[in-house]
Design a protein around this motif. Structure first.
Motif, PDB file in Angstrom:
ATOM      1  N   VAL A 111      -8.989  52.085  67.434  1.00  0.00           N
ATOM      2  CA  VAL A 111     -10.548  51.955  67.215  1.00  0.00           C
ATOM      3  C   VAL A 111     -10.806  50.933  66.153  1.00  0.00           C
ATOM      4  CG1 VAL A 111     -12.405  53.359  66.256  1.00  0.00           C
ATOM      5  CG2 VAL A 111     -10.412  54.691  67.645  1.00  0.00           C
ATOM      6  N   ARG A 112     -11.348  49.892  66.792  1.00  0.00           N
ATOM      7  CA  ARG A 112     -11.606  48.922  65.933  1.00  0.00           C
ATOM      8  C   ARG A 112     -13.191  48.757  65.414  1.00  0.00           C
ATOM      9  NH1 ARG A 112     -12.582  42.492  68.020  1.00  0.00           N
ATOM     10  NH2 ARG A 112     -13.093  41.376  66.045  1.00  0.00           N
ATOM     11  N   THR A 113     -13.419  48.811  64.139  1.00  0.00           N
ATOM     12  CA  THR A 113     -14.730  48.882  63.712  1.00  0.00           C
ATOM     13  C   THR A 113     -15.239  47.426  63.248  1.00  0.00           C
ATOM     14  OG1 THR A 113     -14.418  51.102  63.185  1.00  0.00           O
ATOM     15  CG2 THR A 113     -16.579  49.999  62.205  1.00  0.00           C
ATOM     16  N   ILE A 114     -16.458  46.841  63.557  1.00  0.00           N
ATOM     17  CA  ILE A 114     -17.068  45.823  62.955  1.00  0.00           C
ATOM     18  C   ILE A 114     -18.252  46.109  62.228  1.00  0.00           C
ATOM     19  CG2 ILE A 114     -17.908  43.493  63.303  1.00  0.00           C
ATOM     20  CD1 ILE A 114     -16.290  43.415  65.745  1.00  0.00           C
ATOM     21  N   PRO A 115     -18.336  46.201  60.798  1.00  0.00           N
ATOM     22  CA  PRO A 115     -19.321  46.535  60.089  1.00  0.00           C
ATOM     23  C   PRO A 115     -20.452  45.215  59.758  1.00  0.00           C
ATOM     24  CG  PRO A 115     -17.752  46.309  58.659  1.00  0.00           C
ATOM     25  CD  PRO A 115     -17.138  46.234  59.861  1.00  0.00           C
ATOM     26  N   ASP A 116     -21.717  45.568  59.707  1.00  0.00           N
ATOM     27  CA  ASP A 116     -22.585  44.520  59.598  1.00  0.00           C
ATOM     28  C   ASP A 116     -22.543  43.433  60.730  1.00  0.00           C
ATOM     29  OD1 ASP A 116     -23.823  45.420  56.916  1.00  0.00           O
ATOM     30  OD2 ASP A 116     -21.884  44.739  56.098  1.00  0.00           O
ATOM     31  N   ALA A 117     -22.471  43.802  61.837  1.00  0.00           N
ATOM     32  CA  ALA A 117     -22.166  43.010  62.886  1.00  0.00           C
ATOM     33  C   ALA A 117     -23.590  42.404  63.303  1.00  0.00           C
ATOM     34  CB  ALA A 117     -21.720  43.764  64.240  1.00  0.00           C
ATOM     35  N   GLY A 118     -23.391  41.049  63.526  1.00  0.00           N
ATOM     36  CA  GLY A 118     -24.607  40.219  63.997  1.00  0.00           C
ATOM     37  C   GLY A 118     -24.457  39.720  65.387  1.00  0.00           C
ATOM     38  N   PRO A 119     -25.246  39.152  65.906  1.00  0.00           N
ATOM     39  CA  PRO A 119     -25.299  38.983  67.327  1.00  0.00           C
ATOM     40  C   PRO A 119     -24.173  37.946  67.709  1.00  0.00           C
ATOM     41  CG  PRO A 119     -27.626  38.414  66.391  1.00  0.00           C
ATOM     42  CD  PRO A 119     -26.678  38.924  65.307  1.00  0.00           C
ATOM     43  N   GLU A 120     -23.398  36.947  66.987  1.00  0.00           N
ATOM     44  CA  GLU A 120     -22.356  36.321  67.206  1.00  0.00           C
ATOM     45  C   GLU A 120     -21.052  37.163  67.044  1.00  0.00           C
ATOM     46  OE1 GLU A 120     -22.234  32.857  64.693  1.00  0.00           O
ATOM     47  OE2 GLU A 120     -24.069  32.012  65.595  1.00  0.00           O
ATOM     48  N   GLN A 121     -21.055  38.044  66.336  1.00  0.00           N
ATOM     49  CA  GLN A 121     -19.786  38.818  66.049  1.00  0.00           C
ATOM     50  C   GLN A 121     -19.884  39.941  67.347  1.00  0.00           C
ATOM     51  OE1 GLN A 121     -20.908  39.960  61.933  1.00  0.00           O
ATOM     52  NE2 GLN A 121     -18.615  39.689  61.589  1.00  0.00           N
ATOM     53  N   ILE A 122     -20.982  40.553  67.810  1.00  0.00           N
ATOM     54  CA  ILE A 122     -21.074  41.400  68.834  1.00  0.00           C
ATOM     55  C   ILE A 122     -20.776  40.806  70.059  1.00  0.00           C
ATOM     56  CG2 ILE A 122     -22.640  42.796  70.209  1.00  0.00           C
ATOM     57  CD1 ILE A 122     -24.068  43.470  67.608  1.00  0.00           C
ATOM     58  N   LEU A 123     -21.087  39.441  70.314  1.00  0.00           N
ATOM     59  CA  LEU A 123     -20.987  38.655  71.714  1.00  0.00           C
ATOM     60  C   LEU A 123     -19.420  38.542  71.561  1.00  0.00           C
ATOM     61  CD1 LEU A 123     -24.074  36.931  71.910  1.00  0.00           C
ATOM     62  CD2 LEU A 123     -23.519  38.916  73.067  1.00  0.00           C
ATOM     63  N   GLU A 124     -18.838  38.013  70.467  1.00  0.00           N
ATOM     64  CA  GLU A 124     -17.752  37.492  70.654  1.00  0.00           C
ATOM     65  C   GLU A 124     -16.612  38.739  70.698  1.00  0.00           C
ATOM     66  OE1 GLU A 124     -14.411  35.453  67.508  1.00  0.00           O
ATOM     67  OE2 GLU A 124     -16.431  35.370  67.075  1.00  0.00           O
ATOM     68  N   ALA A 125     -17.031  39.969  70.180  1.00  0.00           N
ATOM     69  CA  ALA A 125     -16.211  40.950  70.334  1.00  0.00           C
ATOM     70  C   ALA A 125     -15.879  41.473  71.909  1.00  0.00           C
ATOM     71  CB  ALA A 125     -16.339  42.087  69.387  1.00  0.00           C
ATOM     72  N   LEU A 126     -17.335  41.549  72.291  1.00  0.00           N
ATOM     73  CA  LEU A 126     -17.272  42.032  73.705  1.00  0.00           C
ATOM     74  C   LEU A 126     -16.579  41.000  74.728  1.00  0.00           C
ATOM     75  CD1 LEU A 126     -20.906  43.287  73.581  1.00  0.00           C
ATOM     76  CD2 LEU A 126     -19.129  44.610  74.053  1.00  0.00           C
ATOM     77  N   GLU A 127     -16.893  39.752  74.361  1.00  0.00           N
ATOM     78  CA  GLU A 127     -16.298  38.512  75.488  1.00  0.00           C
ATOM     79  C   GLU A 127     -14.599  38.639  75.442  1.00  0.00           C
ATOM     80  OE1 GLU A 127     -18.343  35.289  74.059  1.00  0.00           O
ATOM     81  OE2 GLU A 127     -20.176  35.665  75.284  1.00  0.00           O
ATOM     82  N   ALA A 128     -14.315  39.126  74.239  1.00  0.00           N
ATOM     83  CA  ALA A 128     -12.648  39.391  74.231  1.00  0.00           C
ATOM     84  C   ALA A 128     -12.121  40.079  75.162  1.00  0.00           C
ATOM     85  CB  ALA A 128     -12.393  39.827  72.617  1.00  0.00           C
ATOM     86  N   GLY A 129     -12.968  41.164  75.764  1.00  0.00           N
ATOM     87  CA  GLY A 129     -12.777  42.028  77.058  1.00  0.00           C
ATOM     88  C   GLY A 129     -11.442  43.163  76.508  1.00  0.00           C
ATOM     89  N   GLU A 130     -11.408  43.255  75.224  1.00  0.00           N
ATOM     90  CA  GLU A 130     -10.250  44.296  75.028  1.00  0.00           C
ATOM     91  C   GLU A 130     -10.772  45.706  75.020  1.00  0.00           C
ATOM     92  OE1 GLU A 130      -8.661  42.859  71.551  1.00  0.00           O
ATOM     93  OE2 GLU A 130      -7.878  40.846  72.050  1.00  0.00           O
ATOM     94  N   ALA A 131     -12.083  46.107  75.051  1.00  0.00           N
ATOM     95  CA  ALA A 131     -12.404  47.380  74.789  1.00  0.00           C
ATOM     96  C   ALA A 131     -12.941  48.047  76.404  1.00  0.00           C
ATOM     97  CB  ALA A 131     -13.688  47.413  73.943  1.00  0.00           C
ATOM     98  N   GLN A 132     -12.637  49.437  76.047  1.00  0.00           N
ATOM     99  CA  GLN A 132     -12.737  50.075  77.256  1.00  0.00           C
ATOM    100  C   GLN A 132     -14.180  50.826  76.963  1.00  0.00           C
ATOM    101  OE1 GLN A 132      -8.967  51.293  77.079  1.00  0.00           O
ATOM    102  NE2 GLN A 132      -8.488  51.066  79.124  1.00  0.00           N
ATOM    103  N   VAL A 133     -14.393  51.184  75.624  1.00  0.00           N
ATOM    104  CA  VAL A 133     -15.636  51.823  75.435  1.00  0.00           C
ATOM    105  C   VAL A 133     -16.337  50.942  74.097  1.00  0.00           C
ATOM    106  CG1 VAL A 133     -16.548  53.891  74.248  1.00  0.00           C
ATOM    107  CG2 VAL A 133     -14.778  54.041  75.959  1.00  0.00           C
ATOM    108  N   ALA A 134     -17.570  50.580  74.231  1.00  0.00           N
ATOM    109  CA  ALA A 134     -18.067  49.962  73.375  1.00  0.00           C
ATOM    110  C   ALA A 134     -19.367  50.818  73.073  1.00  0.00           C
ATOM    111  CB  ALA A 134     -18.513  48.610  73.586  1.00  0.00           C
ATOM    112  N   HIS A 135     -19.188  50.816  71.447  1.00  0.00           N
ATOM    113  CA  HIS A 135     -20.260  51.617  70.578  1.00  0.00           C
ATOM    114  C   HIS A 135     -21.204  50.440  69.783  1.00  0.00           C
ATOM    115  CE1 HIS A 135     -22.018  55.363  68.645  1.00  0.00           C
ATOM    116  NE2 HIS A 135     -22.202  54.438  67.825  1.00  0.00           N
ATOM    117  N   ILE A 136     -22.477  50.477  69.929  1.00  0.00           N
ATOM    118  CA  ILE A 136     -23.272  49.628  69.344  1.00  0.00           C
ATOM    119  C   ILE A 136     -24.557  50.365  68.458  1.00  0.00           C
ATOM    120  CG2 ILE A 136     -24.589  47.292  69.323  1.00  0.00           C
ATOM    121  CD1 ILE A 136     -23.271  46.916  72.160  1.00  0.00           C
TER     122      ILE A 136
END
Length: 445
Positions: A203-228
């Motif tokens: 369960v990976r958590t990214i606090p204070d996530a900005g647009p670039e961090q959100i897009l980069e984390a999603l594009e990594a393609g590792e998650a099966q569930v994404a909570h935003i």
């Protein structure tokens, strides 16, 4: 109805038959933004029926100003609104189709799927559908095993893939991205998710996530569930963008960019937008993600967190997505300081229902807890394979314990030597473990 907080047992029923499926497809009429041609069908073998639907302007919520101030826009009486929606759709040419759906739904439960490419159509509160018949419950979605779901048809020829086979809880990858823009404690949502998935280490958590961090984390393609976390903002194109950052310094993440980041992530199965005013954003993401949950209008913090607790608790227990959303609604109704009918604010866009998580069975949990066995579900796909894997591990543990206690170098006759009956048991276990191991290796592709 759940009897106590976080009770999800009602929505996890092994062997439950597949519900009937009423698919209602809306096509906008050219030059008339509030009129739609409608086709409806019950299951795949039902007769395809046609009708029309006219949306009234007063059914729409007024857009909430940004930043979200939790000022709830006025709405017509909700029960009356649900009845009007129902009567406009099913009292005419589609009344016979509704009668067929009800007949099948009495025996199997019913999924009503609202399908359209129109954001304006999806902005209507379909979760409030209410059959005015005296024998019906107040809301269609309150009947046991019944759900109101949404879908956006894919623009290309290829159909959107379904949820896929359930994943063992320890193998699930969950990505949680939080923001301070809503004023909600950023530890609240990750805490709910970790409590629901104690067996899930990833369960990976990214606090204070900005647009670039959100897009980069999603594009990594590792998650099966994404909570935003975040909040929504209306666009001129009719959908919504996501706003993150802080109340004093909000940053816009375009919905188009969010959809693009999710388009090439085949592992992604579910996106949860824990954010007010994100129902149209969810509709924008629906063509590229098997399942998306958004929030229609404004929802209170307590109501949202109660929904998330019921949702994730049921998912972790093996419920399907439709059952998990129903579980979340139950928690909103019974165990939060919800305002009005907030249970109708979460919306689920879903191409095909299914379970995301395959929980361990009671036997597996017992073996893992008591004997400290490694998780067999990572190597076993079917119930038979799981049982065989468990049996092999039990025999291996017994053999290891006997050899540790007696030692392999002791011989019969000396002081402290291994008794004959124990040595016989060790030899028998060793033979069985070797045979089962060879059979298992031979069965692998």
């Amino acid at each position: 109805m759940a009897l106590f907080k976080n009770d999800v047992s009602e929505y996890v029923t092994p062997g439950r038959v597949n519900p009937a499926r009423l698919v209602v497809t809306f096509t906008p009429v050219q030059g008339s933004p509030d009129r739609y041609d409608v086709t409806a069908q019950v299951d795949d073998d039902g007769e395809l029926m046609t009708g029309e639907f006219v949306a009234r302007p007063e059914w729409r919520n007024a857009n909430a100003p940004f930043p979200t101030s939790k000022i709830y826009p006025a709405e017509p009486p909700r029960a009356q609104l649900g009845t009007q929606l129902f009567s406009n759709l099913f009292s005419g040419a589609l009344s016979r189709c509704w009668a067929q759906a009800v007949e099948r739904g009495r025996q199997r439960g019913l999924h009503i799927l609202i399908r359209s490419s129109s954001y304006a159509l999806h902005a209507l509160p379909w979760e409030l559908l209410s059959d005015p018949a005296p024998t019906s419950s107040e809301y269609v979605a309150f009947s046991e095993g019944w759900s109101v779901l949404r879908d956006v048809p894919a623009s290309g020829e290829e159909a959107m893939p379904g949820i896929g086979a359930p994943v063992p809880a320890p193998d699930l990858a969950i990505l949680v991205m939080t923001t301070a823009v809503t004023g909600v404690n950023q530890d609240s949502d990750p805490g709910i998710i970790r409590a629901a998935f104690p067996q899930t280490p990833d369960v990976r958590t990214i606090p204070d996530a900005g647009p670039e961090q959100i897009l980069e984390a999603l594009e990594a393609g590792e998650a099966q569930v994404a909570h935003i976390m975040g909040t929504g903002e209306q666009t001129r194109q009719g959908w919504q963008d996501l706003v993150v950052g802080t109340p004093g310094s909000p940053t816009v993440l375009p919905g188009k960019a969010l959809a693009k980041a999710m388009e090439d992530t085949p592992r992604l199965r579910l996106v949860v937008l824990a954010a007010c005013e994100t129902d149209r954003l969810a509709a924008h993401l629906a063509p590229v993600v098997p399942a998306v949950i958004g929030i229609r209008g404004i929802i209170s913090d307590a109501g949202c967190q109660a929904f998330l607790g019921g949702l994730y608790g049921a998912l972790a227990a093996g419920a399907t997505l439709s059952q998990a959303v129903a579980s979340g609604r139950t928690q909103q109704i019974g165990f939060s300081q919800s305002i009005g009918d907030e249970w109708a604010q979460p919306v689920l866009f879903l191409h095909e229902d299914g379970s995301i998580v395959r929980p361990r069975s009671h036997v597996e949990d017992t073996m893992v807890t008591v004997l400290g066995l490694r998780n067999p579900t990572t190597q076993a796909g079917t119930e038979a394979e799981t049982a065989a894997s468990l049996l092999l591990q039990i025999k291996e543990e017994n053999l290891r314990a006997l050899r540790t206690q007696w030692g392999e170098d002791r011989r019969e006759g000396g002081q402290g030597a291994t008794p004959a009956f124990v040595q016989k048991q060790i030899d028998h276990l060793a033979e069985e473990v070797e045979g089962m191991g060879e059979a298992r290796r031979g069965a692998l592709p």
